[in-house]
Design a protein around this motif. Structure first.
Motif, PDB file in Angstrom:
ATOM      1  N   GLY A  24       0.481  38.357  19.613  1.00 40.88           N
ATOM      2  CA  GLY A  24      -0.209  37.926  18.421  1.00 40.88           C
ATOM      3  C   GLY A  24      -0.122  36.408  18.274  1.00 40.88           C
ATOM      4  O   GLY A  24       0.314  35.693  19.168  1.00 40.88           O
ATOM      5  N   THR A  25      -0.545  35.935  17.113  1.00 41.12           N
ATOM      6  CA  THR A  25      -0.455  34.516  16.780  1.00 41.12           C
ATOM      7  C   THR A  25       0.796  34.320  15.931  1.00 41.12           C
ATOM      8  O   THR A  25       0.894  34.867  14.837  1.00 41.12           O
ATOM      9  CB  THR A  25      -1.705  34.067  16.010  1.00 41.12           C
ATOM     10  N   GLU A  26       1.735  33.552  16.422  1.00 41.20           N
ATOM     11  CA  GLU A  26       2.997  33.324  15.715  1.00 41.20           C
ATOM     12  C   GLU A  26       3.122  31.851  15.373  1.00 41.20           C
ATOM     13  O   GLU A  26       3.019  30.985  16.252  1.00 41.20           O
ATOM     14  CB  GLU A  26       4.188  33.769  16.556  1.00 41.20           C
ATOM     15  N   VAL A  27       3.312  31.552  14.080  1.00 36.68           N
ATOM     16  CA  VAL A  27       3.424  30.157  13.639  1.00 36.68           C
ATOM     17  C   VAL A  27       4.529  30.032  12.591  1.00 36.68           C
ATOM     18  O   VAL A  27       4.847  30.980  11.873  1.00 36.68           O
ATOM     19  CB  VAL A  27       2.099  29.631  13.041  1.00 36.68           C
ATOM     20  N   SER A  28       5.078  28.823  12.496  1.00 37.41           N
ATOM     21  CA  SER A  28       6.058  28.486  11.466  1.00 37.41           C
ATOM     22  C   SER A  28       5.636  27.167  10.823  1.00 37.41           C
ATOM     23  O   SER A  28       5.195  26.243  11.518  1.00 37.41           O
ATOM     24  CB  SER A  28       7.461  28.328  12.064  1.00 37.41           C
ATOM     25  N   VAL A  29       5.764  27.101   9.515  1.00 40.37           N
ATOM     26  CA  VAL A  29       5.429  25.886   8.769  1.00 40.37           C
ATOM     27  C   VAL A  29       6.686  25.402   8.057  1.00 40.37           C
ATOM     28  O   VAL A  29       7.371  26.192   7.392  1.00 40.37           O
ATOM     29  CB  VAL A  29       4.305  26.151   7.744  1.00 40.37           C
TER      30      VAL A  29
END
Length: 406
Positions: A24-29
């Motif tokens: 999947g698409t995994e992001v952290s902000v």
């Protein structure tokens, strides 16, 4: 998962017949203190219809890729924004709000650049369009993450968005993602259904499990509540798929299935959604004949990750525009090497439906017994000729023996 190739951060040509996605698409902000404030790991795909000429449209399906940028994302005490940009001017933006001890998603905005010819070839428009989707992600407890493996399908204008396999947390406390989840209602419902029938990989790893013939469902799409159907379909549907080292099958249950889709001049979509299956049939026509040219299938197993299969290079169920296509006998459609559809008592008409009734049907070769007649006649004539030749040869031999010289 769908019809695209990612090289670096560039979204390239999408007309590929099959593609399987396992990530999947995994992001952290991070916030201004460089601490984690927003986390997401999810899958999203989009079906977009766009104009390529006067009264002529095409449909493409693209995916939110693994490689995205988060510029424009922001965290605050009561509001947060997750903006994921990809390709040439495309983005997916999620707005969150927090109230007391819960938070929710207010809106989801998908923006797509029709000037990107690698994704939207021959588009007559060069503008960037946006559609806003009302979310069902609500009442998520603060310091928990929202978890939902089930597919959430939303249709707005000419876009169908499918969001699934979601792990999403806004308003992260102390920079640490929570280990506690708030599970979506769809997943809690699906855990009560009976698991799909499986085949033992040691006893018969390649055989198909025996399930009852699926119930025939009747499905239709209308442009509005006051209109008659613009697309009609009836069929029973069974899906066979590989899940890990197992082979499983599942039936689509009509009375537990929601119907969606869209009718356009040159393409039509039929979307069927249940707790465990989401399937989109995309039909196209060239003005004379129609055909099924794309299938997008998602199966939510009882355990494990969703199974997704896509084929955009199909040319089946073809018939003249204004007629219907029919095949009463079982048909086998190999969508990909990991997923197969079995249809029963099929009849579809995706264009020019009049008065809510099917038009004259073009029958599939499995149903059409008329093609057997010339085969039978030809075989009979061949057999008769063979008998005559054999009789002639035997007769000649007897005659020759009778006139032998002593």
């Amino acid at each position: 998962i769908i019809w695209c190739i990612i090289v670096g951060k560039k979204l390239l040509l999408i007309f590929i017949s099959e593609l399987h996605l396992s990530h999947g698409t995994e992001v952290s902000v991070n916030n201004t203190d460089n601490k984690l404030c927003l986390y997401a790991n999810l899958m999203v795909n989009f079906s977009v219809a766009y104009e390529v000429g006067v009264n002529k449209s095409e449909t493409v399906i693209l995916v939110l890729p693994e490689n995205v940028t988060t510029e424009g994302s922001a965290c605050d005490n009561t509001t947060s924004t997750l903006k994921l940009s990809f390709g040439d001017g495309h983005s997916w933006t999620v707005d969150f709000t927090k109230k007391n001890k819960t938070y929710q998603v207010d809106t989801i905005v998908f923006s797509y650049n029709l000037n990107d010819s690698s994704v939207f070839p021959n588009s007559t428009s060069k503008e960037t369009k946006s559609v806003t989707v009302k979310s069902i992600i609500t009442n998520v407890s603060v310091d928990t993450y929202y978890s939902c493996k089930s597919a959430d399908v939303r249709t707005v204008e000419s876009v169908i968005q499918t969001l699934y396999d979601v792990a999403l947390q806004a308003f992260v406390i102390n920079g640490s993602k929570s280990d506690t989840d708030t599970i979506c209602s769809a997943d809690m419902t699906s855990t009560t259904v009976a698991p799909t029938t499986t085949v033992s990989t040691t006893a018969a790893p390649t055989s198909t499990p025996t399930l009852p013939t699926p119930t025939t469902g009747k499905y239709s799409i209308a442009t509005d509540v006051n209109s008659t159907a613009c697309l009609m379909a009836t069929f029973g549907l069974q899906i066979g798929y590989k899940h890990g080292d197992k082979e499983e099958t599942i039936n689509l249950v009509p009375n537990m299935t929601e119907v969606g889709g869209a009718c356009r001049a040159n393409s039509s979509d039929l979307m069927l959604t249940s707790d465990t299956i989401t399937i989109m049939f995309t039909f196209s026509n060239d003005g004379k004949k129609f055909q099924l040219h794309a299938l997008n299938v998602t199966v939510i197993p009882a355990t494990g990750a969703p199974v997704v299969a896509v084929n955009t290079n199909m040319s089946i169920w073809a018939a003249a525009v204004g007629s219907s296509y029919m095949c009463n006998k079982e048909q086998t459609l190999n969508v990909t090497d990991t997923l197969t559809l079995y249809t029963f008592e099929l009849r579809v008409q995706p264009f020019e439906v009049n008065k809510g009734e099917f038009a004259t049907a073009h029958e599939c070769s499995l149903d059409d017994t008329s093609i057997l007649i010339p085969i039978i006649v030809g075989a009979a004539l061949a057999g008769l000729i063979l008998i005559v030749v054999i009789a002639y040869v035997i007769g000649r031999r007897k005659t020759y023996v009778g006139y032998q010289t002593l």
